[in-house]
Design a protein around this motif. Structure first.
Motif, PDB file in Angstrom:
ATOM      1  N   VAL A  37       0.876  -1.174   0.000  1.00  0.00           N
ATOM      2  CA  VAL A  37       0.000   0.000   0.000  1.00  0.00           C
ATOM      3  C   VAL A  37       0.911   1.221   0.000  1.00  0.00           C
ATOM      4  N   LEU A  45      -4.309   6.832   1.305  1.00  0.00           N
ATOM      5  CA  LEU A  45      -3.757   5.500   1.080  1.00  0.00           C
ATOM      6  C   LEU A  45      -4.216   4.947  -0.263  1.00  0.00           C
ATOM      7  N   TRP A  47      -4.001   1.242  -2.316  1.00  0.00           N
ATOM      8  CA  TRP A  47      -3.595  -0.164  -2.422  1.00  0.00           C
ATOM      9  C   TRP A  47      -2.897  -0.364  -3.762  1.00  0.00           C
ATOM     10  N   TYR A  59      -2.713  -9.755  -7.518  1.00  0.00           N
ATOM     11  CA  TYR A  59      -3.575  -8.674  -7.971  1.00  0.00           C
ATOM     12  C   TYR A  59      -2.784  -7.365  -8.005  1.00  0.00           C
ATOM     13  N   TYR A  95       4.153   0.963   2.034  1.00  0.00           N
ATOM     14  CA  TYR A  95       3.963   0.122   3.210  1.00  0.00           C
ATOM     15  C   TYR A  95       3.753  -1.330   2.791  1.00  0.00           C
ATOM     16  N   CYS A 104      -6.367 -12.550  -0.277  1.00  0.00           N
ATOM     17  CA  CYS A 104      -6.437 -11.088  -0.213  1.00  0.00           C
ATOM     18  C   CYS A 104      -7.809 -10.586   0.231  1.00  0.00           C
ATOM     19  N   TYR A 105      -8.684 -11.488   0.626  1.00  0.00           N
ATOM     20  CA  TYR A 105     -10.035 -11.111   1.044  1.00  0.00           C
ATOM     21  C   TYR A 105     -10.133 -11.005   2.563  1.00  0.00           C
ATOM     22  N   PHE A 106      -9.149 -10.365   3.124  1.00  0.00           N
ATOM     23  CA  PHE A 106      -9.085 -10.145   4.561  1.00  0.00           C
ATOM     24  C   PHE A 106      -8.482  -8.772   4.819  1.00  0.00           C
ATOM     25  N   PRO A 107      -8.775  -8.161   5.965  1.00  0.00           N
ATOM     26  CA  PRO A 107      -8.199  -6.845   6.268  1.00  0.00           C
ATOM     27  C   PRO A 107      -6.725  -6.963   6.635  1.00  0.00           C
ATOM     28  N   PHE A 108      -6.058  -5.797   6.689  1.00  0.00           N
ATOM     29  CA  PHE A 108      -4.641  -5.738   7.023  1.00  0.00           C
ATOM     30  C   PHE A 108      -4.500  -5.531   8.524  1.00  0.00           C
ATOM     31  N   ASP A 109      -3.972  -6.539   9.215  1.00  0.00           N
ATOM     32  CA  ASP A 109      -3.890  -6.415  10.664  1.00  0.00           C
ATOM     33  C   ASP A 109      -2.540  -5.901  11.153  1.00  0.00           C
ATOM     34  N   TRP A 111       1.075  -3.566   9.784  1.00  0.00           N
ATOM     35  CA  TRP A 111       1.715  -2.736   8.766  1.00  0.00           C
ATOM     36  C   TRP A 111       3.160  -2.490   9.153  1.00  0.00           C
ATOM     37  N   GLY A 112       4.030  -2.377   8.140  1.00  0.00           N
ATOM     38  CA  GLY A 112       5.385  -1.936   8.404  1.00  0.00           C
ATOM     39  C   GLY A 112       5.428  -0.431   8.576  1.00  0.00           C
TER      40      GLY A 112
ATOM     41  N   TYR B  38     -17.399  -6.824   3.767  1.00  0.00           N
ATOM     42  CA  TYR B  38     -15.950  -6.795   3.615  1.00  0.00           C
ATOM     43  C   TYR B  38     -15.463  -5.344   3.679  1.00  0.00           C
ATOM     44  N   TYR B  42      -9.475   2.044   9.397  1.00  0.00           N
ATOM     45  CA  TYR B  42      -8.129   2.231   9.912  1.00  0.00           C
ATOM     46  C   TYR B  42      -7.996   3.640  10.488  1.00  0.00           C
ATOM     47  N   PRO B  49       2.225   4.339  10.490  1.00  0.00           N
ATOM     48  CA  PRO B  49       1.412   3.554   9.545  1.00  0.00           C
ATOM     49  C   PRO B  49      -0.018   3.460  10.056  1.00  0.00           C
ATOM     50  N   LEU B  52      -5.318  -0.966  12.328  1.00  0.00           N
ATOM     51  CA  LEU B  52      -6.633  -1.576  12.147  1.00  0.00           C
ATOM     52  C   LEU B  52      -7.515  -1.326  13.372  1.00  0.00           C
ATOM     53  N   GLU B  61     -11.120  -4.609  16.541  1.00  0.00           N
ATOM     54  CA  GLU B  61      -9.842  -5.317  16.667  1.00  0.00           C
ATOM     55  C   GLU B  61      -9.451  -5.390  18.143  1.00  0.00           C
ATOM     56  N   TYR B  93      -9.631   6.046   7.700  1.00  0.00           N
ATOM     57  CA  TYR B  93      -9.887   5.532   6.351  1.00  0.00           C
ATOM     58  C   TYR B  93     -10.781   4.304   6.421  1.00  0.00           C
ATOM     59  N   TYR B  97     -12.470  -4.852   1.138  1.00  0.00           N
ATOM     60  CA  TYR B  97     -11.655  -5.991   0.702  1.00  0.00           C
ATOM     61  C   TYR B  97     -12.557  -7.060   0.089  1.00  0.00           C
ATOM     62  N   CYS B 102      -8.318  -3.421  -3.641  1.00  0.00           N
ATOM     63  CA  CYS B 102      -8.914  -3.203  -2.322  1.00  0.00           C
ATOM     64  C   CYS B 102      -8.888  -1.724  -1.979  1.00  0.00           C
ATOM     65  N   PHE B 104      -9.478   2.204  -0.902  1.00  0.00           N
ATOM     66  CA  PHE B 104      -9.657   2.996   0.309  1.00  0.00           C
ATOM     67  C   PHE B 104     -10.541   4.205   0.020  1.00  0.00           C
TER      68      PHE B 104
END
Lengths: 121, 113
Positions: A37, A45, A47, A59, A95, A104-109, A111-112, B38, B42, B49, B52, B61, B93, B97, B102, B104
């Motif tokens: 991202v 942001l 993606w 993707y 990121y 890829c059908y899940f949220p991002f839990d 991040w770097g 879905y 954030y 960064p 979630l 979360e 944001y 997904y 995906c 934003f």
């Protein structure tokens, strides 16, 4: 503890190439999808690309399709993105983000901290 | 591509008051086979960064204070902060997904009045 450490950012001329890496630790890397991202300076942001845990599903955003290639090495717990034909509008903090599932059908839990890519002559 | 539109772009709320941020998707992000939306929220503070907060539109979360809640289904979603604290100043944001890309929302900047 989950850690994601990006590297490889820097200054590159328009038309140039760069490869970013994201070293992952603290979880079973091959079990989770990963994404890149980006965030242009002062902007929101965007993606960029995602890859499933077993890298059979990949993707891309239309803005990078044909120029960027995402990959992963599950033996090295590392995510990559090869960026070619870079443009000024690719300037951003990139990121690495971990998905909370194998696709890829899940949220991002997680991040770097991000790595800055600047495309300029 | 699914377009995510947040409103407002910025918001100023007094400490202890309620803050509400809306997110609308250009098509439904509700997957009928599992009845899950879905949609995620954030929080991003300056120089950090994103973090979630909410996933599946309404699941908080782990570790996120219970003053944060998410609601909505299909194409219309809301993030509510029930009693604004100083540490909640950030950009928020939404993201879908449901299908790649995906996408934003453009972000909502939340400030203290």
């Amino acid at each position: 503890e989950v850690q994601l450490l990006e590297s490889g950012g820097g200054l590159v001329q328009p038309g140039g190439s760069l490869r970013l890496s994201c070293a992952a630790s603290g979880f079973t890397f091959s079990s989770y999808a990963m994404s890149w991202v980006r965030q242009a300076p002062g902007k929101g942001l965007e993606w960029v690309s995602g890859i499933s845990g077993t890298d059979d599903r990949i993707y891309y955003a239309d803005s990078v399709k044909g120029r960027f290639t995402i990959s992963r090495d599950n033996s090295k717990n590392t995510l990559y993105v090869q960026m070619n034909s870079l443009r000024a509008e690719d300037t951003a903090v990139y990121y690495c983000a971990k998905c909370s599932g194998g696709t890829c059908y899940f949220p991002f839990d997680y991040w770097g901290q991000g790595t800055l890519v600047t495309v300029s002559s | 591509d699914i377009v995510m539109t947040q409103s407002p772009d910025s918001l100023a709320v007094s400490l202890g008051e309620r803050a509400t941020i809306n997110c609308k998707s250009s098509q439904s992000v509700l997957y009928s086979s599992n009845n899950k939306n879905y949609l995620t929220w954030y929080q991003q503070k300056p120089g950090q960064p994103p973090k979630l907060l909410i996933y599946w539109a309404s699941t908080r979360e782990s570790g996120v204070p219970d003053r944060f809640s998410g609601s909505g289904s299909g194409t219309d979603f809301t993030l509510t902060i029930s009693s604004l604290q100083a540490e909640d100043v950030a950009v928020y944001y939404c993201q879908q997904y449901y299908t790649p890309p995906c996408t934003f929302g453009q972000g909502t900047k939340l400030e203290i009045k």
